[in-house]
Structure formats: structure tokens, C-alpha cells
Design a protein around this motif. Structure first.
Motif, PDB file in Angstrom:
ATOM      1  N   MET A  54       0.840  -1.188   0.000  1.00 13.89           N
ATOM      2  CA  MET A  54       0.000   0.000   0.000  1.00 13.89           C
ATOM      3  C   MET A  54       0.882   1.247   0.000  1.00 13.89           C
ATOM      4  N   LEU A  55       0.385   2.280  -0.639  1.00 13.23           N
ATOM      5  CA  LEU A  55       1.072   3.566  -0.682  1.00 13.23           C
ATOM      6  C   LEU A  55       0.111   4.655  -0.243  1.00 13.23           C
ATOM      7  N   LEU A  56       0.619   5.646   0.431  1.00 16.60           N
ATOM      8  CA  LEU A  56      -0.205   6.779   0.842  1.00 16.60           C
ATOM      9  C   LEU A  56      -0.669   7.548  -0.387  1.00 16.60           C
ATOM     10  N   GLY A  57      -1.955   7.877  -0.414  1.00 15.05           N
ATOM     11  CA  GLY A  57      -2.490   8.704  -1.478  1.00 15.05           C
ATOM     12  C   GLY A  57      -2.710   7.996  -2.806  1.00 15.05           C
ATOM     13  N   ILE A  58      -2.432   6.701  -2.873  1.00 19.12           N
ATOM     14  CA  ILE A  58      -2.614   5.941  -4.112  1.00 19.12           C
ATOM     15  C   ILE A  58      -3.803   5.002  -3.926  1.00 19.12           C
ATOM     16  N   ASP A  59      -4.754   5.079  -4.839  1.00 22.34           N
ATOM     17  CA  ASP A  59      -5.926   4.208  -4.778  1.00 22.34           C
ATOM     18  C   ASP A  59      -5.463   2.745  -4.767  1.00 22.34           C
ATOM     19  N   PRO A  60      -5.964   1.914  -3.847  1.00 23.76           N
ATOM     20  CA  PRO A  60      -5.531   0.521  -3.767  1.00 23.76           C
ATOM     21  C   PRO A  60      -5.862  -0.299  -5.018  1.00 23.76           C
ATOM     22  N   LEU A  61      -6.743   0.183  -5.889  1.00 19.81           N
ATOM     23  CA  LEU A  61      -7.004  -0.514  -7.153  1.00 19.81           C
ATOM     24  C   LEU A  61      -5.818  -0.420  -8.108  1.00 19.81           C
ATOM     25  N   LEU A  62      -4.947   0.558  -7.867  1.00 14.22           N
ATOM     26  CA  LEU A  62      -3.781   0.747  -8.728  1.00 14.22           C
ATOM     27  C   LEU A  62      -2.678  -0.198  -8.270  1.00 14.22           C
ATOM     28  N   THR A  63      -2.669  -1.381  -8.832  1.00 13.16           N
ATOM     29  CA  THR A  63      -1.685  -2.401  -8.472  1.00 13.16           C
ATOM     30  C   THR A  63      -0.306  -2.016  -9.009  1.00 13.16           C
ATOM     31  N   ALA A  64       0.709  -2.734  -8.556  1.00 14.38           N
ATOM     32  CA  ALA A  64       2.074  -2.462  -9.016  1.00 14.38           C
ATOM     33  C   ALA A  64       2.186  -2.596 -10.533  1.00 14.38           C
ATOM     34  N   ASP A  65       1.585  -3.639 -11.103  1.00 15.57           N
ATOM     35  CA  ASP A  65       1.635  -3.829 -12.559  1.00 15.57           C
ATOM     36  C   ASP A  65       0.948  -2.679 -13.290  1.00 15.57           C
ATOM     37  N   LEU A  66      -0.185  -2.246 -12.772  1.00 11.43           N
ATOM     38  CA  LEU A  66      -0.910  -1.157 -13.416  1.00 11.43           C
ATOM     39  C   LEU A  66      -0.152   0.165 -13.275  1.00 11.43           C
ATOM     40  N   LEU A  67       0.387   0.438 -12.087  1.00 17.12           N
ATOM     41  CA  LEU A  67       1.177   1.664 -11.911  1.00 17.12           C
ATOM     42  C   LEU A  67       2.393   1.669 -12.832  1.00 17.12           C
ATOM     43  N   HIS A  68       3.012   0.509 -13.010  1.00 17.76           N
ATOM     44  CA  HIS A  68       4.148   0.416 -13.920  1.00 17.76           C
ATOM     45  C   HIS A  68       3.725   0.778 -15.345  1.00 17.76           C
TER      46      HIS A  68
END
Length: 138
Positions: free
Chosen positions: A1-15
Motif C-alpha cells: 500500500m502507498l499513501l495517497g494511491i488508490d488501492p485498485l492501482l496495483t504495481a503492474d498497473l502503476l508500472h
């Protein structure tokens, strides 16, 4: 988990979102969409709906303001002026960003050109939208 980042945004998606450049597109599609056949990069998130995914992506991705329609939806087959519930919801989420629509086969062609596809578990018909990435100005 990251502060301020929607939990739907997975590592693969953020990449994928970070790797995209200006003018690249990402498609958010429903559970019925032939995603595997239409992309090189697929992120599958069956536990969410397309509206929640659009909201999450728009929380971190600038939309292209150099084009009239940085968001594109699929028209209803046989009734291109119809506005399905998912599309109405996309319009509310997108706010001021321009939204256009194209017929089904043109939408498929655009998804094949997209940087990535995010397939949701959304079972609503026509819960598909393509977002074109813009720039972050200094």
C-alpha cells in the motif's frame, strides 16, 4: 500500500501508467471484452468495476488536452446515440475531459493500438473506455 494511491492501482498497473508517454492510450474494459486477443499488455483486475477503475486511473494520469476527445467509449450496436448506464457514469467521472464514442469494430482497433488494457470484472454492457495520456506541466 502507498499513501495517497488508490488501492485498485496495483504495481503492474502503476508500472504501465508510468511507462506510458504523451499520446499513449490505456483501455479499461468490461468482463465480456476480448481483451487477450486485442493487446500486448494486459492487466486483469476482476474484483473491480470499470467506473471505479476509471476513477482510480484518473487520480494519477493526466488526460491529453491537445485532442478534443481524450476519452473514447464504444457505441451501442444498432443505436449509436444510446447512452448505457456505464457510459453515463464515465461521463460524470471524467467531468470536463472531452469524451467521444466510436462504433464497436473501431473501438477494437483502437484497443489493439493502446499501450495496455485493464480488464475489470464489470458485467455491465458497454463498460469500456479508452483514456489518452496527456502531459504534466511544470
Amino acid at each position: 500500500m502507498l499513501l495517497g494511491i488508490d488501492p485498485l492501482l496495483t504495481a503492474d498497473l502503476l508500472h504501465a501508467l508510468r511507462a506510458m508517454g504523451h499520446g499513449d492510450a490505456i483501455a479499461i474494459v468490461d468482463a465480456n471484452f476480448p481483451a487477450t486477443a486485442n493487446t500486448r499488455r494486459l492487466v486483469v483486475l476482476p474484483g473491480c468495476d470499470a467506473s471505479a477503475m476509471l476513477r482510480a486511473i484518473l487520480s494519477v494520469l493526466p488526460v491529453d488536452d491537445f485532442i478534443a476527445h481524450p476519452l473514447t467509449t464504444m457505441q451501442v450496436v444498432g443505436d449509436p446515440d444510446a447512452v448505457p448506464p456505464a457510459v453515463a457514469e464515465f461521463r460524470m467521472i471524467a467531468g470536463e475531459a472531452g469524451m467521444g464514442s466510436v462504433e464497436r469494430h473501431e473501438f477494437y482497433r483502437l484497443t489493439r493500438e493502446a499501450f495496455a488494457i485493464v480488464q475489470t470484472g464489470d458485467r455491465r454492457l458497454y463498460a469500456n473506455v479508452i483514456v489518452t495520456k496527456g502531459v504534466i506541466r511544470a
